[in-house]
Design a protein around this motif. Structure first.
Motif, PDB file in Angstrom:
ATOM      1  N   GLY A   1     -93.701 -33.727  15.915  1.00 56.73           N
ATOM      2  CA  GLY A   1     -94.101 -33.385  14.551  1.00 56.73           C
ATOM      3  C   GLY A   1     -93.805 -31.961  14.161  1.00 56.73           C
ATOM      4  O   GLY A   1     -93.930 -31.605  12.982  1.00 56.73           O
ATOM      5  N   GLY A   2     -93.406 -31.120  15.099  1.00 59.56           N
ATOM      6  CA  GLY A   2     -93.079 -29.730  14.793  1.00 59.56           C
ATOM      7  C   GLY A   2     -91.597 -29.569  14.506  1.00 59.56           C
ATOM      8  O   GLY A   2     -90.794 -30.484  14.673  1.00 59.56           O
ATOM      9  N   GLY A   3     -91.218 -28.395  14.089  1.00 58.02           N
ATOM     10  CA  GLY A   3     -89.829 -28.107  13.784  1.00 58.02           C
ATOM     11  C   GLY A   3     -89.065 -27.649  15.006  1.00 58.02           C
ATOM     12  O   GLY A   3     -89.554 -27.710  16.143  1.00 58.02           O
ATOM     13  N   PRO A   4     -87.848 -27.162  14.786  1.00 56.31           N
ATOM     14  CA  PRO A   4     -87.025 -26.696  15.914  1.00 56.31           C
ATOM     15  C   PRO A   4     -87.671 -25.557  16.695  1.00 56.31           C
ATOM     16  O   PRO A   4     -87.544 -25.506  17.920  1.00 56.31           O
ATOM     17  N   LEU A   5     -88.370 -24.645  16.020  1.00 55.18           N
ATOM     18  CA  LEU A   5     -89.010 -23.540  16.734  1.00 55.18           C
ATOM     19  C   LEU A   5     -90.114 -24.051  17.645  1.00 55.18           C
ATOM     20  O   LEU A   5     -90.310 -23.534  18.760  1.00 55.18           O
ATOM     21  N   THR A   6     -90.857 -25.063  17.180  1.00 56.39           N
ATOM     22  CA  THR A   6     -91.905 -25.634  18.031  1.00 56.39           C
ATOM     23  C   THR A   6     -91.308 -26.267  19.273  1.00 56.39           C
ATOM     24  O   THR A   6     -91.829 -26.111  20.386  1.00 56.39           O
ATOM     25  N   ARG A   7     -90.188 -26.992  19.086  1.00 56.69           N
ATOM     26  CA  ARG A   7     -89.538 -27.595  20.262  1.00 56.69           C
ATOM     27  C   ARG A   7     -89.040 -26.527  21.224  1.00 56.69           C
ATOM     28  O   ARG A   7     -89.115 -26.687  22.443  1.00 56.69           O
ATOM     29  N   LEU A   8     -88.517 -25.425  20.683  1.00 60.01           N
ATOM     30  CA  LEU A   8     -88.035 -24.358  21.544  1.00 60.01           C
ATOM     31  C   LEU A   8     -89.177 -23.715  22.318  1.00 60.01           C
ATOM     32  O   LEU A   8     -89.050 -23.439  23.520  1.00 60.01           O
ATOM     33  N   ARG A   9     -90.317 -23.473  21.627  1.00 57.64           N
ATOM     34  CA  ARG A   9     -91.470 -22.883  22.341  1.00 57.64           C
ATOM     35  C   ARG A   9     -91.977 -23.827  23.420  1.00 57.64           C
ATOM     36  O   ARG A   9     -92.346 -23.388  24.520  1.00 57.64           O
ATOM     37  N   ALA A  10     -91.988 -25.137  23.140  1.00 62.14           N
ATOM     38  CA  ALA A  10     -92.427 -26.094  24.157  1.00 62.14           C
ATOM     39  C   ALA A  10     -91.477 -26.113  25.339  1.00 62.14           C
ATOM     40  O   ALA A  10     -91.893 -26.221  26.496  1.00 62.14           O
ATOM     41  N   LEU A  11     -90.174 -25.999  25.045  1.00 61.32           N
ATOM     42  CA  LEU A  11     -89.190 -25.988  26.125  1.00 61.32           C
ATOM     43  C   LEU A  11     -89.346 -24.755  27.006  1.00 61.32           C
ATOM     44  O   LEU A  11     -89.213 -24.830  28.228  1.00 61.32           O
ATOM     45  N   LEU A  12     -89.642 -23.610  26.386  1.00 65.68           N
ATOM     46  CA  LEU A  12     -89.835 -22.395  27.183  1.00 65.68           C
ATOM     47  C   LEU A  12     -91.151 -22.435  27.944  1.00 65.68           C
ATOM     48  O   LEU A  12     -91.255 -21.889  29.053  1.00 65.68           O
ATOM     49  N   ALA A  13     -92.165 -23.078  27.353  1.00 65.75           N
ATOM     50  CA  ALA A  13     -93.466 -23.131  28.027  1.00 65.75           C
ATOM     51  C   ALA A  13     -93.455 -24.101  29.200  1.00 65.75           C
ATOM     52  O   ALA A  13     -94.042 -23.826  30.260  1.00 65.75           O
ATOM     53  N   LEU A  14     -92.798 -25.248  29.018  1.00 67.40           N
ATOM     54  CA  LEU A  14     -92.705 -26.247  30.081  1.00 67.40           C
ATOM     55  C   LEU A  14     -91.226 -26.602  30.276  1.00 67.40           C
ATOM     56  O   LEU A  14     -90.767 -27.655  29.846  1.00 67.40           O
ATOM     57  N   PRO A  15     -90.462 -25.739  30.906  1.00 65.30           N
ATOM     58  CA  PRO A  15     -89.026 -26.008  31.068  1.00 65.30           C
ATOM     59  C   PRO A  15     -88.800 -27.246  31.935  1.00 65.30           C
ATOM     60  O   PRO A  15     -89.646 -27.589  32.764  1.00 65.30           O
ATOM     61  N   PRO A  16     -87.683 -27.946  31.729  1.00 67.27           N
ATOM     62  CA  PRO A  16     -87.442 -29.210  32.448  1.00 67.27           C
ATOM     63  C   PRO A  16     -87.444 -29.020  33.953  1.00 67.27           C
ATOM     64  O   PRO A  16     -86.646 -28.256  34.488  1.00 67.27           O
ATOM     65  N   GLY A  17     -88.343 -29.699  34.611  1.00 67.51           N
ATOM     66  CA  GLY A  17     -88.340 -29.745  36.058  1.00 67.51           C
ATOM     67  C   GLY A  17     -88.672 -28.456  36.754  1.00 67.51           C
ATOM     68  O   GLY A  17     -88.569 -28.347  37.951  1.00 67.51           O
ATOM     69  N   VAL A  18     -89.048 -27.418  36.013  1.00 63.10           N
ATOM     70  CA  VAL A  18     -89.310 -26.115  36.620  1.00 63.10           C
ATOM     71  C   VAL A  18     -90.771 -25.777  36.384  1.00 63.10           C
ATOM     72  O   VAL A  18     -91.159 -25.376  35.292  1.00 63.10           O
ATOM     73  N   GLY A  19     -91.620 -25.960  37.365  1.00 62.63           N
ATOM     74  CA  GLY A  19     -93.037 -25.663  37.213  1.00 62.63           C
ATOM     75  C   GLY A  19     -93.339 -24.227  37.593  1.00 62.63           C
ATOM     76  O   GLY A  19     -93.141 -23.821  38.726  1.00 62.63           O
ATOM     77  N   ARG A  20     -93.802 -23.430  36.644  1.00 64.15           N
ATOM     78  CA  ARG A  20     -94.108 -22.028  36.950  1.00 64.15           C
ATOM     79  C   ARG A  20     -95.426 -21.936  37.698  1.00 64.15           C
ATOM     80  O   ARG A  20     -96.407 -22.591  37.349  1.00 64.15           O
ATOM     81  N   ARG A  21     -95.462 -21.089  38.683  1.00 66.69           N
ATOM     82  CA  ARG A  21     -96.676 -20.957  39.491  1.00 66.69           C
ATOM     83  C   ARG A  21     -97.696 -20.074  38.800  1.00 66.69           C
ATOM     84  O   ARG A  21     -97.367 -19.240  37.980  1.00 66.69           O
ATOM     85  N   ALA A  22     -98.952 -20.287  39.155  1.00 66.19           N
ATOM     86  CA  ALA A  22    -100.027 -19.488  38.562  1.00 66.19           C
ATOM     87  C   ALA A  22     -99.930 -18.065  39.067  1.00 66.19           C
ATOM     88  O   ALA A  22     -99.629 -17.848  40.235  1.00 66.19           O
TER      89      ALA A  22
END
Length: 747
Positions: free
Chosen positions: A726-747
């Motif tokens: 439901g968001g625009g391209p910027l929302t998709r980009l922020r989601a991609l940076l927050a949860l990149p494909p297959g790359v889980g950032r450690r705490a």
């Protein structure tokens, strides 16, 4: 109509409107792609019939619209679609110029015969085809109709499954047409064409798919790949092939040659396949044929070449033991030609050594043609007259030459205006008549004529002029096997545009000498090749095909000059340069230490320092950086499973912390003390079911004594997509940076 019936019909009408909208978008995408592909394919003709090509595209688009509108099932509907497709094919062929009476099934044999004749007319041409032969032009355009109509049928045929496969077939047909035109263009603007292709592909994916979310993703990948290719292109570009398939031939092959000059990039075989084996004491250039006529564009062989045997071989010149006599034994290997290879010069006698004696025919210029093509293993001995007198003898040759050889100092000039015949110009005697000078000064060969006059200025004899022209070409022009093909190739070569190989050098020298009133012709054949010390013979390969110049001197005959410099990295035999042939920079006499005066318009082509396939430093660094980034991204994706598992260890603290940070980046930070169960409820309320499922799985890992399921990379991807839904391209980009494909950032 009752309210209940109206409410029941509304979804049906909405579905019909949606399908009509999808068909309209598909038709727009197909038409745009077909126009681009057909116009590029039509560049195979020098003057393409653009309106006919666009008409064929319009017929194919109409066929697609009709097929999309024809609904229903059963034999009647199928028969209707087949009739539409056949009618479209007939109309497209008619629009392209195929006579309607040849499309009747009883006349298909005549149509096939005409197309074969048209294909035969294309032999010996380099693209684009510049001839006016109607059947040849029709043979080039003919594939457009079945390809365009076939693509329309594949794209719009209202069948059940396999829709993606049929769309892929339609794209393959259109891209095939496009590539046929692009790869055969003289100077393709590949960056612009590639960008246009990528944009049309993205438009196809965007417009032709009812699932806009998948289309958006695919189009984004297409655009990313396009700009990545533009960055990486300088790294893979090179003036030399990565795999030179023409020089690699593990299986012996039979090869033939077409000897008329074309001046485009080398199109004949450059392999090391053995054509001939020649046994000769002092091998020179091995002549096959001479090109006596300049038709305004190129040197070609006329149907009846001029020549007088008594003038070609003066009395007493062929006495035994003289320097003019050459004797060679030629053994045929891979060459398939009725034209016989001589040991150089004008052949006098031929004797077959192993059996059959095919009938021989000789033209007035000495070219020998066998009655049957000699097969591999056949051998013959040929004795030739190839004069090699010292320069002093050639300087004493009379300046007047026989009138029978006037054609060798003549040439055609292009028509000055449409509808006007080409003009044959020739000097009445050695030298330049005023009328000839005026005609040349106002022709496309004005630059070449000025150069010919400058090189002849101050030279006392034709030999000195020929030597100076040969030396000038060898020293001032670069060797290049892939020059562009222009309207006037020799004029472009002499103006210093792109260099050339033996065809350009020999053709330019013969033309310059004719402009000075000196009889000259182009000789075609082979250089001696490689010497085999085991049997004292020379191995002539396909890559040893060569062209040089013969200049006529009264009282002596035809003397060979080779103005072609060696190819980069080639030895004397590697580039078809016999050391005994006049015109080598080290053997030309009479010009030692003498510099040529440059003109105001410099004609020389000087190779740039550091050239040879180099590319700018910035492009190199950009390409290296792009490769490093791609490798890093690939490494991260390959390690994605392990890194996600690390985040889920213990109480899944790493994955939970990552999710909270992602929600904060998307503008929905969870409140302090918000539990996973409460977060799961909030996500379901906003419709983010994928994210809610991911949170439920994290809750099970964190609190369940023995969790039945653990989150996977697919669950994490669904979480990211549902958060950005439901968001625009910027929302998709922020989601991609927050949860990149297959790359889980450690705490």
């Amino acid at each position: 109509m009752s309210a209940r019936a109206a409410s029941a019909a509304a979804p049906a009408r909405a579905g019909l409107a949606r399908r009509a909208d999808v068909r309209a978008r598909q038709l727009a995408a197909f038409t745009a792609f077909a126009v681009f592909a057909a116009v590029e394919y039509a560049t195979l003709l020098a003057k393409p019939p653009t309106l006919r090509v666009l008409g064929a595209v319009a017929v194919a688009a109409a066929c697609g619209a009709a097929l999309g509108a024809l609904g229903g099932s059963g034999r009647a509907a199928l028969a209707g679609r087949v009739c539409v497709a056949l009618l479209a094919l007939v109309l497209a062929l008619a629009v392209l110029g195929v006579p309607l009476h040849l499309l009747v099934p009883t006349r298909w044999g005549t149509l096939g015969s005409d197309l074969r004749r048209g294909l035969d007319g294309l032999e010996g041409w380099l693209w684009p085809y510049r001839g006016s032969l109607r059947l040849a032009r029709l043979a080039v355009l003919f594939p457009l109709a079945p390809a365009l109509v076939g693509a329309a049928c594949a794209c719009f045929w209202p069948a059940g499954g396999h829709h993606l496969a049929r769309e892929g077939l339609a794209l393959a047909l259109l891209i095939g047409l496009l590539m046929c035109g692009v790869v055969n263009q003289r100077a393709p603007a590949w960056r612009v064409q590639g960008l246009a292709l990528a944009l049309l592909l993205a438009a196809w994916l965007w417009l032709a798919s009812p699932a806009r979310e998948r289309a958006n993703s695919a189009a984004a990948w297409v655009i990313a790949a396009t700009f990545g290719a533009l960055v990486l292109a300088p790294l893979v570009s090179s003036s030399a092939p990565w795999l030179d398939y023409r020089s690699w031939d593990p299986v012996p092959a039979e090869i033939g040659f077409r000897w008329n000059q074309t001046y485009g990039p080398i199109s004949w075989s450059q392999s090391t396949v053995t054509m001939l084996t020649v046994t000769e004491r002092h091998p020179s250039l091995l002549k096959v044929i001479s090109l006596d006529s300049f038709n305004g564009t190129a040197f070609v062989r006329s149907p009846d070449p001029p020549g007088v045997p008594g003038l070609d071989v003066p009395a007493g010149s062929g006495a035994a033991g003289s320097r003019a006599e050459q004797s060679a034994i030629v053994s045929v290997a891979g060459l398939r030609s009725k034209l016989l290879v001589t040991g150089g010069g004008v052949p006098q006698t031929v004797r077959w050594l192993n059996g059959g004696e095919p009938g021989l025919a000789s033209t007035r210029d000495g070219t020998l043609t066998a009655g049957a093509t000699p097969s591999a293993g056949e051998s013959y001995r040929v004795d030739s007259y190839a004069p090699d007198p010292p320069p002093a003898v050639l300087r004493r040759a009379p300046r007047a030459f026989p009138r029978a050889y006037l054609p060798y100092a003549s040439f055609e000039l292009p028509a000055p205006a449409p509808g006007v015949a080409e003009m044959l110009v020739a000097p009445p005697a050695p030298g330049v008549a005023p009328a000839l000078a005026r005609a040349l000064a106002h022709s496309p060969y004005a630059t070449a004529f000025a150069l010919a006059r400058r090189l002849a200025a101050g030279e006392p004899t034709p030999y000195d002029i020929a030597s100076r022209v040969s030396e000038y070409l060898r020293l001032h022009y670069a060797y290049n096997e892939h020059p562009p093909l222009t309207s006037y190739p020799l004029e472009s070569f002499l103006s210093g545009s792109a260099g050339g190989y033996c065809q350009q050098f020999s053709g330019a020298m013969a033309l310059l000498l004719r402009m000075d009133g000196i009889p000259a012709r182009v000789a075609e054949g082979f250089s001696p090749g490689l010497y085999d010390s085991t049997n004292n013979s020379w191995t002539v390969r396909a890559k040893d095909a060569h062209a040089w110049v013969e200049v006529y001197f009264p009282g002596t005959g035809w003397v060979a000059f080779d103005p072609t410099p060696p190819a980069p990295g080639a030895g004397l035999t590697g580039a078809g340069l016999g050391s005994q042939v006049r015109g080598a920079a080290t053997s030309v006499q009479g010009h030692a230490g003498r510099a040529l005066t440059p003109s105001a318009r410099r004609v020389a082509l000087q190779p740039r320092a550091g050239s040879g396939g180099s590319f700018p430093l910035l492009a190199t660094l950009s390409g290296v950086a792009a490769v490093v980034l791609l490798l890093a991204a690939g490494r991260s994706l390959l390690r994605g499973r392990r890194r996600l598992q690390d985040g889920l260890r213990g109480a899944a603290d790493g994955a939970v912390t990552e999710l909270r940070a992602a929600l904060a980046r998307l503008g929905e930070p969870p409140a302090a003390g918000c539990t996973l169960r409460e977060l799961q409820r909030r996500l379901r309320e906003r419709g983010a079911n994928g994210a809610a499922r991911y949170v439920a799985l994290l809750e099970g890992v964190r609190y369940a004594p023995a969790p039945q399921a653990r989150p996977t990379r697919r669950d994490r991807r669904d979480c990211r997509r549902s958060l950005a839904s439901g968001g625009g391209p910027l929302t998709r980009l922020r989601a991609l940076l927050a949860l990149p494909p297959g790359v889980g950032r450690r705490a």
